[in-house]
Design an enzyme around this catalytic site. Structure first.
Site, PDB file in Angstrom:
ATOM      1  N   ASP A 306       0.841  -1.200   0.000  1.00 31.85           N
ATOM      2  CA  ASP A 306       0.000   0.000   0.000  1.00 31.85           C
ATOM      3  C   ASP A 306       0.882   1.258   0.000  1.00 31.85           C
ATOM      4  O   ASP A 306       0.566   2.249   0.676  1.00 31.85           O
ATOM      5  CB  ASP A 306      -0.979   0.017   1.182  1.00 31.85           C
ATOM      6  CG  ASP A 306      -2.095   1.047   0.987  1.00 31.85           C
ATOM      7  OD1 ASP A 306      -2.216   1.618  -0.124  1.00 31.85           O
ATOM      8  OD2 ASP A 306      -2.847   1.289   1.956  1.00 31.85           O
ATOM      9  N   HIS A 310       3.144  10.717  -0.206  1.00 29.56           N
ATOM     10  CA  HIS A 310       2.651  12.088  -0.037  1.00 29.56           C
ATOM     11  C   HIS A 310       3.875  12.949   0.225  1.00 29.56           C
ATOM     12  O   HIS A 310       4.728  12.576   1.033  1.00 29.56           O
ATOM     13  CB  HIS A 310       1.694  12.202   1.150  1.00 29.56           C
ATOM     14  CG  HIS A 310       0.412  11.453   0.986  1.00 29.56           C
ATOM     15  ND1 HIS A 310      -0.579  11.879   0.118  1.00 29.56           N
ATOM     16  CD2 HIS A 310      -0.042  10.315   1.558  1.00 29.56           C
ATOM     17  CE1 HIS A 310      -1.588  11.014   0.182  1.00 29.56           C
ATOM     18  NE2 HIS A 310      -1.284  10.058   1.032  1.00 29.56           N
ATOM     19  N   PHE A 324      -3.748  10.460   4.756  1.00 31.02           N
ATOM     20  CA  PHE A 324      -3.440   9.096   5.188  1.00 31.02           C
ATOM     21  C   PHE A 324      -2.464   8.450   4.213  1.00 31.02           C
ATOM     22  O   PHE A 324      -2.544   8.671   3.010  1.00 31.02           O
ATOM     23  CB  PHE A 324      -4.720   8.257   5.229  1.00 31.02           C
ATOM     24  CG  PHE A 324      -5.701   8.694   6.287  1.00 31.02           C
ATOM     25  CD1 PHE A 324      -5.637   8.163   7.566  1.00 31.02           C
ATOM     26  CD2 PHE A 324      -6.682   9.639   6.008  1.00 31.02           C
ATOM     27  CE1 PHE A 324      -6.543   8.549   8.547  1.00 31.02           C
ATOM     28  CE2 PHE A 324      -7.590  10.035   6.985  1.00 31.02           C
ATOM     29  CZ  PHE A 324      -7.524   9.486   8.261  1.00 31.02           C
TER      30      PHE A 324
END
Ligand code: ZN
Ligand code: ZN
Length: 430
Positions: A306, A310, A324
Protein backbone atom coordinates in the site's frame (compact mmCIF):
# COMPACT_ATOMS: atom_id res chain seq x y z
CA UNK A 1 20.80 -12.99 -27.89
CA UNK A 2 21.25 -11.54 -24.39
CA UNK A 3 21.94 -13.98 -21.59
CA UNK A 4 22.21 -13.61 -17.83
CA UNK A 5 23.47 -16.49 -15.70
CA UNK A 6 22.84 -16.27 -11.96
CA UNK A 7 25.28 -18.69 -10.37
CA UNK A 8 25.83 -20.30 -6.95
CA UNK A 9 22.72 -18.99 -5.19
CA UNK A 10 20.20 -20.77 -2.99
CA UNK A 11 17.26 -20.95 -5.38
CA UNK A 12 13.84 -21.04 -3.71
CA UNK A 13 10.87 -21.40 -6.07
CA UNK A 14 7.68 -22.14 -4.13
CA UNK A 15 5.77 -23.04 -7.32
CA UNK A 16 8.05 -26.00 -8.10
CA UNK A 17 9.10 -26.79 -4.53
CA UNK A 18 12.76 -26.21 -5.39
CA UNK A 19 14.96 -25.09 -2.51
CA UNK A 20 18.68 -25.65 -2.91
CA UNK A 21 21.88 -24.64 -4.65
CA UNK A 22 21.24 -23.96 -8.34
CA UNK A 23 21.92 -21.60 -11.21
CA UNK A 24 19.32 -19.68 -13.19
CA UNK A 25 19.80 -18.87 -16.87
CA UNK A 26 17.73 -16.12 -18.49
CA UNK A 27 17.83 -15.62 -22.25
CA UNK A 28 16.03 -12.96 -24.26
CA UNK A 29 13.87 -12.05 -21.28
CA UNK A 30 12.69 -15.52 -20.31
CA UNK A 31 13.87 -18.25 -17.93
CA UNK A 32 15.82 -20.72 -20.03
CA UNK A 33 17.10 -23.08 -17.35
CA UNK A 34 17.23 -23.76 -13.62
CA UNK A 35 19.68 -26.35 -12.32
CA UNK A 36 23.16 -27.11 -11.11
CA UNK A 37 26.31 -26.33 -13.06
CA UNK A 38 24.65 -24.36 -15.85
CA UNK A 39 26.98 -22.69 -18.33
CA UNK A 40 26.49 -20.42 -21.32
CA UNK A 41 29.26 -18.86 -23.40
CA UNK A 42 28.93 -15.09 -23.58
CA UNK A 43 26.43 -14.79 -20.76
CA UNK A 44 26.71 -12.05 -18.17
CA UNK A 45 27.37 -13.87 -14.88
CA UNK A 46 25.91 -12.76 -11.54
CA UNK A 47 27.56 -14.48 -8.60
CA UNK A 48 24.83 -15.09 -6.03
CA UNK A 49 26.95 -17.08 -3.57
CA UNK A 50 25.49 -16.70 -0.08
CA UNK A 51 22.29 -15.14 -1.45
CA UNK A 52 18.71 -16.28 -1.97
CA UNK A 53 17.48 -16.35 -5.58
CA UNK A 54 13.69 -16.13 -5.83
CA UNK A 55 11.06 -15.48 -8.50
CA UNK A 56 10.50 -11.74 -9.00
CA UNK A 57 8.43 -10.21 -6.19
CA UNK A 58 4.99 -8.80 -6.97
CA UNK A 59 3.46 -5.92 -4.98
CA UNK A 60 -0.25 -6.00 -5.77
CA UNK A 61 -1.08 -2.68 -4.06
CA UNK A 62 0.78 0.56 -4.75
CA UNK A 63 -0.12 4.15 -5.56
CA UNK A 64 1.94 5.72 -8.35
CA UNK A 65 0.14 9.13 -8.53
CA UNK A 66 0.52 9.45 -12.31
CA UNK A 67 -1.38 10.84 -14.12
CA UNK A 68 -2.18 14.02 -12.26
CA UNK A 69 -0.35 14.06 -8.91
CA UNK A 70 3.23 13.87 -10.16
CA UNK A 71 4.62 16.05 -7.36
CA UNK A 72 4.02 13.03 -5.05
CA UNK A 73 5.25 10.22 -7.32
CA UNK A 74 5.51 9.26 -10.97
CA UNK A 75 5.36 5.90 -12.67
CA UNK A 76 9.13 6.21 -13.19
CA UNK A 77 10.05 7.09 -9.58
CA UNK A 78 7.59 4.63 -8.03
CA UNK A 79 8.93 1.86 -10.27
CA UNK A 80 12.53 2.70 -9.26
CA UNK A 81 11.55 2.51 -5.58
CA UNK A 82 9.90 -0.84 -6.32
CA UNK A 83 13.07 -2.14 -7.96
CA UNK A 84 15.12 -0.99 -4.96
CA UNK A 85 12.71 -2.93 -2.75
CA UNK A 86 13.18 -6.14 -4.73
CA UNK A 87 9.89 -5.93 -6.63
CA UNK A 88 9.77 -6.81 -10.33
CA UNK A 89 6.02 -6.21 -10.76
CA UNK A 90 3.66 -3.72 -9.16
CA UNK A 91 -0.08 -3.11 -9.47
CA UNK A 92 -1.19 0.51 -9.28
CA UNK A 93 -4.44 1.68 -7.73
CA UNK A 94 -6.77 3.85 -9.82
CA UNK A 95 -6.97 6.98 -7.61
CA UNK A 96 -5.05 9.20 -9.99
CA UNK A 97 -6.27 12.42 -11.63
CA UNK A 98 -8.16 11.55 -13.71
CA UNK A 99 -9.21 8.33 -12.02
CA UNK A 100 -8.39 5.16 -13.98
CA UNK A 101 -12.04 4.41 -14.72
CA UNK A 102 -11.79 4.00 -18.51
CA UNK A 103 -9.59 2.37 -21.13
CA UNK A 104 -7.93 5.65 -22.17
CA UNK A 105 -6.39 6.14 -18.72
CA UNK A 106 -5.51 2.44 -18.47
CA UNK A 107 -3.72 2.60 -21.83
CA UNK A 108 -1.93 5.80 -20.82
CA UNK A 109 -0.53 4.14 -17.68
CA UNK A 110 0.57 1.04 -19.60
CA UNK A 111 2.24 3.15 -22.30
CA UNK A 112 4.02 5.41 -19.75
CA UNK A 113 5.21 2.33 -17.88
CA UNK A 114 6.54 0.83 -21.11
CA UNK A 115 8.52 4.02 -21.74
CA UNK A 116 9.95 4.70 -18.30
CA UNK A 117 9.27 2.03 -15.66
CA UNK A 118 12.11 -0.19 -14.43
CA UNK A 119 9.60 -2.89 -13.42
CA UNK A 120 6.36 -4.35 -14.80
CA UNK A 121 3.33 -2.19 -14.04
CA UNK A 122 -0.20 -3.66 -13.98
CA UNK A 123 -3.02 -1.14 -13.57
CA UNK A 124 -6.05 -1.75 -11.39
CA UNK A 125 -9.22 -0.10 -12.70
CA UNK A 126 -11.85 1.73 -10.68
CA UNK A 127 -15.10 0.01 -9.73
CA UNK A 128 -17.22 3.13 -10.23
CA UNK A 129 -16.93 6.24 -12.40
CA UNK A 130 -14.52 8.68 -10.76
CA UNK A 131 -14.67 6.28 -7.78
CA UNK A 132 -17.80 8.10 -6.69
CA UNK A 133 -19.56 4.90 -5.68
CA UNK A 134 -22.53 5.12 -8.06
CA UNK A 135 -22.34 4.40 -11.79
CA UNK A 136 -20.05 1.52 -12.72
CA UNK A 137 -16.78 2.31 -14.51
CA UNK A 138 -16.01 0.99 -18.02
CA UNK A 139 -14.92 -2.37 -16.59
CA UNK A 140 -15.02 -4.44 -19.78
CA UNK A 141 -13.06 -2.02 -21.91
CA UNK A 142 -10.50 -1.51 -19.12
CA UNK A 143 -10.06 -5.28 -18.97
CA UNK A 144 -9.37 -5.32 -22.70
CA UNK A 145 -6.86 -2.49 -22.18
CA UNK A 146 -5.00 -4.46 -19.52
CA UNK A 147 -6.32 -4.01 -15.97
CA UNK A 148 -5.82 -6.97 -13.65
CA UNK A 149 -8.47 -6.16 -10.99
CA UNK A 150 -10.99 -3.49 -9.99
CA UNK A 151 -11.01 -1.41 -6.81
CA UNK A 152 -12.17 1.96 -5.49
CA UNK A 153 -9.38 1.78 -2.90
CA UNK A 154 -9.53 4.71 -0.51
CA UNK A 155 -13.05 5.63 -1.59
CA UNK A 156 -14.86 2.37 -0.85
CA UNK A 157 -18.21 1.59 -2.46
CA UNK A 158 -20.71 2.25 0.32
CA UNK A 159 -23.80 1.23 -1.60
CA UNK A 160 -24.22 -2.56 -1.34
CA UNK A 161 -26.40 -2.68 -4.46
CA UNK A 162 -23.64 -1.05 -6.52
CA UNK A 163 -21.04 -3.43 -5.06
CA UNK A 164 -23.23 -6.42 -5.83
CA UNK A 165 -23.62 -5.31 -9.44
CA UNK A 166 -19.86 -4.67 -9.68
CA UNK A 167 -19.16 -8.20 -8.46
CA UNK A 168 -21.54 -9.66 -11.04
CA UNK A 169 -19.79 -7.72 -13.83
CA UNK A 170 -16.32 -8.53 -12.47
CA UNK A 171 -17.19 -12.20 -12.43
CA UNK A 172 -18.25 -12.12 -16.06
CA UNK A 173 -14.89 -10.55 -16.97
CA UNK A 174 -12.97 -12.88 -14.63
CA UNK A 175 -11.55 -9.98 -12.62
CA UNK A 176 -11.06 -9.95 -8.84
CA UNK A 177 -12.77 -7.20 -6.85
CA UNK A 178 -10.37 -5.62 -4.35
CA UNK A 179 -12.06 -3.68 -1.57
CA UNK A 180 -10.59 -1.23 0.89
CA UNK A 181 -13.10 -2.33 3.52
CA UNK A 182 -14.14 0.73 5.48
CA UNK A 183 -17.61 1.88 6.47
CA UNK A 184 -17.16 5.61 6.00
CA UNK A 185 -19.95 6.43 8.45
CA UNK A 186 -18.24 4.48 11.25
CA UNK A 187 -14.78 5.88 10.49
CA UNK A 188 -15.87 9.46 9.80
CA UNK A 189 -13.61 12.04 11.39
CA UNK A 190 -11.18 9.45 12.77
CA UNK A 191 -7.40 9.85 12.66
CA UNK A 192 -6.11 6.66 14.30
CA UNK A 193 -7.40 3.36 15.71
CA UNK A 194 -10.04 3.83 18.40
CA UNK A 195 -8.51 2.58 21.64
CA UNK A 196 -6.49 3.55 24.67
CA UNK A 197 -3.69 5.34 22.76
CA UNK A 198 -6.19 7.45 20.76
CA UNK A 199 -7.92 8.46 23.98
CA UNK A 200 -4.60 9.29 25.61
CA UNK A 201 -3.53 11.44 22.67
CA UNK A 202 -6.91 13.07 22.34
CA UNK A 203 -7.26 11.98 18.70
CA UNK A 204 -10.51 10.83 17.15
CA UNK A 205 -10.77 7.08 16.73
CA UNK A 206 -11.45 4.75 13.80
CA UNK A 207 -13.10 1.62 15.25
CA UNK A 208 -12.10 -1.81 14.00
CA UNK A 209 -15.80 -2.41 13.30
CA UNK A 210 -15.59 0.07 10.40
CA UNK A 211 -13.43 -2.56 8.64
CA UNK A 212 -15.24 -5.63 9.95
CA UNK A 213 -18.75 -4.75 8.78
CA UNK A 214 -17.55 -4.19 5.22
CA UNK A 215 -15.55 -7.43 5.14
CA UNK A 216 -18.70 -9.23 6.28
CA UNK A 217 -20.86 -7.49 3.68
CA UNK A 218 -18.47 -8.21 0.85
CA UNK A 219 -18.01 -11.87 1.78
CA UNK A 220 -21.80 -12.29 1.67
CA UNK A 221 -21.99 -10.50 -1.68
CA UNK A 222 -19.13 -12.62 -3.02
CA UNK A 223 -20.99 -15.75 -1.98
CA UNK A 224 -24.19 -14.66 -3.72
CA UNK A 225 -22.49 -13.47 -6.92
CA UNK A 226 -19.68 -16.03 -7.19
CA UNK A 227 -17.17 -13.20 -7.59
CA UNK A 228 -13.52 -13.34 -6.56
CA UNK A 229 -13.26 -10.94 -3.63
CA UNK A 230 -9.97 -9.70 -2.18
CA UNK A 231 -9.63 -7.72 1.06
CA UNK A 232 -6.98 -5.01 0.73
CA UNK A 233 -4.62 -4.31 3.66
CA UNK A 234 -6.48 -6.47 6.22
CA UNK A 235 -5.79 -5.23 9.73
CA UNK A 236 -8.28 -6.48 12.31
CA UNK A 237 -8.69 -9.74 14.20
CA UNK A 238 -12.40 -10.11 13.34
CA UNK A 239 -11.77 -9.48 9.63
CA UNK A 240 -9.10 -12.18 9.58
CA UNK A 241 -11.46 -14.63 11.27
CA UNK A 242 -14.15 -13.90 8.69
CA UNK A 243 -11.76 -14.41 5.76
CA UNK A 244 -10.61 -17.67 7.33
CA UNK A 245 -14.23 -18.79 7.65
CA UNK A 246 -15.01 -17.79 4.05
CA UNK A 247 -12.04 -19.84 2.83
CA UNK A 248 -13.23 -22.82 4.84
CA UNK A 249 -16.59 -22.49 3.05
CA UNK A 250 -14.77 -22.70 -0.27
CA UNK A 251 -15.47 -19.12 -1.33
CA UNK A 252 -13.09 -17.23 -3.63
CA UNK A 253 -12.07 -14.85 -0.86
CA UNK A 254 -8.46 -13.73 -0.43
CA UNK A 255 -6.62 -11.00 1.45
CA UNK A 256 -3.34 -9.14 1.67
CA UNK A 257 -1.48 -7.71 4.68
CA UNK A 258 0.91 -4.78 4.72
CA UNK A 259 4.27 -4.83 6.52
CA UNK A 260 3.22 -1.90 8.71
CA UNK A 261 0.18 -3.80 9.97
CA UNK A 262 2.32 -6.69 11.19
CA UNK A 263 5.31 -4.60 12.28
CA UNK A 264 3.63 -1.79 14.24
CA UNK A 265 0.65 -1.27 16.55
CA UNK A 266 -1.13 1.84 17.78
CA UNK A 267 1.09 1.69 20.87
CA UNK A 268 4.09 2.46 18.62
CA UNK A 269 2.73 5.75 17.32
CA UNK A 270 5.11 8.56 18.11
CA UNK A 271 2.92 11.36 19.36
CA UNK A 272 1.44 13.29 16.47
CA UNK A 273 4.03 12.01 13.91
CA UNK A 274 2.07 11.88 10.65
CA UNK A 275 4.36 9.12 9.31
CA UNK A 276 2.19 6.83 11.43
CA UNK A 277 -1.09 7.98 9.89
CA UNK A 278 -2.63 5.59 7.41
CA UNK A 279 -5.84 3.70 6.60
CA UNK A 280 -6.60 1.25 7.95
CA UNK A 281 -4.86 2.66 11.02
CA UNK A 282 -2.26 0.80 13.08
CA UNK A 283 -4.35 -1.35 15.38
CA UNK A 284 -3.83 -3.11 18.72
CA UNK A 285 -1.19 -5.68 19.65
CA UNK A 286 -3.99 -8.30 19.44
CA UNK A 287 -4.78 -7.32 15.87
CA UNK A 288 -1.07 -7.41 14.96
CA UNK A 289 -0.85 -10.92 16.40
CA UNK A 290 -3.92 -11.91 14.36
CA UNK A 291 -2.34 -10.58 11.14
CA UNK A 292 0.81 -12.60 11.85
CA UNK A 293 -1.28 -15.69 12.66
CA UNK A 294 -3.08 -15.22 9.33
CA UNK A 295 0.26 -15.07 7.53
CA UNK A 296 1.48 -18.22 9.29
CA UNK A 297 -1.76 -20.19 8.82
CA UNK A 298 -2.39 -19.27 5.18
CA UNK A 299 -5.41 -17.00 5.67
CA UNK A 300 -3.30 -14.16 4.27
CA UNK A 301 -2.45 -14.70 0.61
CA UNK A 302 -0.04 -11.87 -0.11
CA UNK A 303 2.11 -9.19 1.43
CA UNK A 304 1.43 -5.85 -0.28
CA UNK A 305 2.83 -2.48 0.69
CA UNK A 306 0.00 0.00 0.00
CA UNK A 307 2.89 2.34 -0.93
CA UNK A 308 1.14 5.72 -0.65
CA UNK A 309 3.49 8.62 -1.33
CA UNK A 310 2.65 12.09 -0.04
CA UNK A 311 5.17 14.95 -0.21
CA UNK A 312 6.52 16.56 2.96
CA UNK A 313 4.49 19.68 2.34
CA UNK A 314 1.32 17.66 2.93
CA UNK A 315 2.59 15.38 5.68
CA UNK A 316 4.30 18.19 7.66
CA UNK A 317 1.19 19.55 9.27
CA UNK A 318 -0.98 18.73 12.25
CA UNK A 319 -1.84 15.04 12.57
CA UNK A 320 -5.54 15.75 12.08
CA UNK A 321 -4.97 17.63 8.82
CA UNK A 322 -2.38 15.50 7.02
CA UNK A 323 -3.39 12.85 4.47
CA UNK A 324 -3.44 9.10 5.19
CA UNK A 325 -0.73 6.80 3.84
CA UNK A 326 2.96 5.93 4.02
CA UNK A 327 5.60 4.76 1.54
CA UNK A 328 6.63 1.13 1.81
CA UNK A 329 8.29 -0.38 -1.25
CA UNK A 330 11.87 -0.21 0.01
CA UNK A 331 11.26 -1.55 3.53
CA UNK A 332 8.79 -4.39 2.86
CA UNK A 333 11.32 -7.21 2.56
CA UNK A 334 13.41 -6.00 5.51
CA UNK A 335 10.33 -5.81 7.75
CA UNK A 336 9.09 -9.22 6.58
CA UNK A 337 12.46 -10.83 7.33
CA UNK A 338 12.58 -9.12 10.72
CA UNK A 339 9.06 -9.85 11.93
CA UNK A 340 8.28 -13.13 10.19
CA UNK A 341 11.48 -15.01 9.30
CA UNK A 342 14.05 -14.05 11.94
CA UNK A 343 11.40 -14.61 14.63
CA UNK A 344 11.00 -18.19 13.37
CA UNK A 345 7.33 -17.74 12.52
CA UNK A 346 7.59 -18.68 8.83
CA UNK A 347 10.11 -20.29 6.48
CA UNK A 348 11.84 -18.46 3.66
CA UNK A 349 9.74 -20.48 1.24
CA UNK A 350 6.51 -19.20 2.83
CA UNK A 351 7.88 -15.66 2.88
CA UNK A 352 8.66 -15.88 -0.84
CA UNK A 353 5.20 -17.34 -1.54
CA UNK A 354 3.61 -14.24 0.00
CA UNK A 355 5.52 -12.06 -2.48
CA UNK A 356 5.19 -14.32 -5.57
CA UNK A 357 2.72 -17.16 -6.07
CA UNK A 358 0.35 -15.59 -3.52
CA UNK A 359 -0.33 -12.30 -5.32
CA UNK A 360 0.02 -13.96 -8.76
CA UNK A 361 -2.72 -16.41 -7.79
CA UNK A 362 -5.08 -13.68 -6.57
CA UNK A 363 -4.66 -11.73 -9.81
CA UNK A 364 -4.32 -14.65 -12.20
CA UNK A 365 -0.90 -13.47 -13.38
CA UNK A 366 1.37 -15.96 -15.14
CA UNK A 367 4.27 -14.85 -12.97
CA UNK A 368 5.94 -15.49 -9.66
CA UNK A 369 7.76 -18.71 -10.61
CA UNK A 370 11.08 -19.74 -12.11
CA UNK A 371 9.77 -22.28 -14.63
CA UNK A 372 11.42 -22.53 -18.05
CA UNK A 373 9.57 -20.18 -20.38
CA UNK A 374 8.35 -17.90 -17.57
CA UNK A 375 9.24 -14.17 -17.63
CA UNK A 376 12.88 -13.66 -16.57
CA UNK A 377 12.02 -11.78 -13.38
CA UNK A 378 14.19 -12.60 -10.38
CA UNK A 379 14.62 -11.13 -6.90
CA UNK A 380 17.97 -11.74 -5.22
CA UNK A 381 18.19 -11.04 -1.51
CA UNK A 382 20.23 -11.64 1.55
CA UNK A 383 18.95 -12.68 4.97
CA UNK A 384 21.79 -11.54 7.21
CA UNK A 385 23.61 -8.34 6.30
CA UNK A 386 22.94 -5.31 8.48
CA UNK A 387 21.72 -2.09 6.90
CA UNK A 388 19.88 1.04 7.95
CA UNK A 389 17.01 2.61 6.03
CA UNK A 390 17.70 6.22 5.08
CA UNK A 391 14.51 7.68 3.66
CA UNK A 392 16.48 10.63 2.28
CA UNK A 393 18.08 8.19 -0.17
CA UNK A 394 14.73 6.77 -1.23
CA UNK A 395 13.97 6.52 -4.93
CA UNK A 396 10.40 7.55 -4.16
CA UNK A 397 9.57 11.23 -4.62
CA UNK A 398 7.99 11.19 -1.16
CA UNK A 399 9.65 10.47 2.17
CA UNK A 400 6.68 9.68 4.41
CA UNK A 401 7.97 6.52 6.10
CA UNK A 402 7.87 5.65 9.82
CA UNK A 403 10.88 3.39 9.23
CA UNK A 404 13.54 6.05 8.64
CA UNK A 405 16.64 5.12 10.63
CA UNK A 406 15.46 1.56 11.35
CA UNK A 407 18.14 -1.13 11.40
CA UNK A 408 17.47 -4.20 9.30
CA UNK A 409 18.96 -7.69 9.04
CA UNK A 410 18.73 -8.78 5.42
CA UNK A 411 17.16 -7.17 2.39
CA UNK A 412 17.20 -6.91 -1.40
CA UNK A 413 20.51 -7.27 -3.26
CA UNK A 414 19.52 -7.22 -6.93
CA UNK A 415 16.33 -6.95 -8.95
CA UNK A 416 16.12 -8.49 -12.40
CA UNK A 417 13.31 -7.78 -14.86
CA UNK A 418 13.14 -9.72 -18.14
CA UNK A 419 16.77 -10.69 -17.72
CA UNK A 420 18.06 -7.12 -17.10
CA UNK A 421 19.50 -6.02 -13.76
CA UNK A 422 17.34 -2.95 -13.04
CA UNK A 423 18.64 -2.34 -9.50
CA UNK A 424 21.63 -3.56 -7.57
CA UNK A 425 22.65 -2.85 -3.99
CA UNK A 426 25.60 -0.49 -4.06
CA UNK A 427 26.69 -0.65 -0.45
CA UNK A 428 26.53 -3.32 2.20
CA UNK A 429 26.30 -2.59 5.88
CA UNK A 430 25.86 1.15 5.59
ZN1 ZN B 1 -6.82 1.44 0.93
ZN1 ZN C 1 -4.12 1.85 -1.11
Amino acid sequence: MSSLLIKNGRVIDPASGLDGPADVLIEDGFIQGVGRGLDRAGAVVFDAAGLVVAPGFIDMHVHLREPGIEHSETIETGARAAAAGGFTSICCMPNTVPVNDNATVTSYIIERARQCAAVNVFPIGAITKNSEGEALAAIGSMKNAGIVAISDDGRPVMNARVMRRAMQIARSFDLPVIDHCEDLNLSAGGDMHEGVPSTRMGLRGIPASSEDVMVARDILLAESTGARFHVAHISSCHSLNMVKFAKQQGLSVTCEATPHHFALSDADITAYDSSYKMKPPLRTECDVAAVIDGIVSGTVDAIATDHAPHPGSEKMQEFEKCPFGITGLETALGLSLEKLYHTGKISLRRLIELFTTGPAGVLGLERGRLAVGAPGDVTIFDTESAWTYDVNRSFSKSKNSPFHGRHFRGGPVATIVAGAIVWRQDTVGT
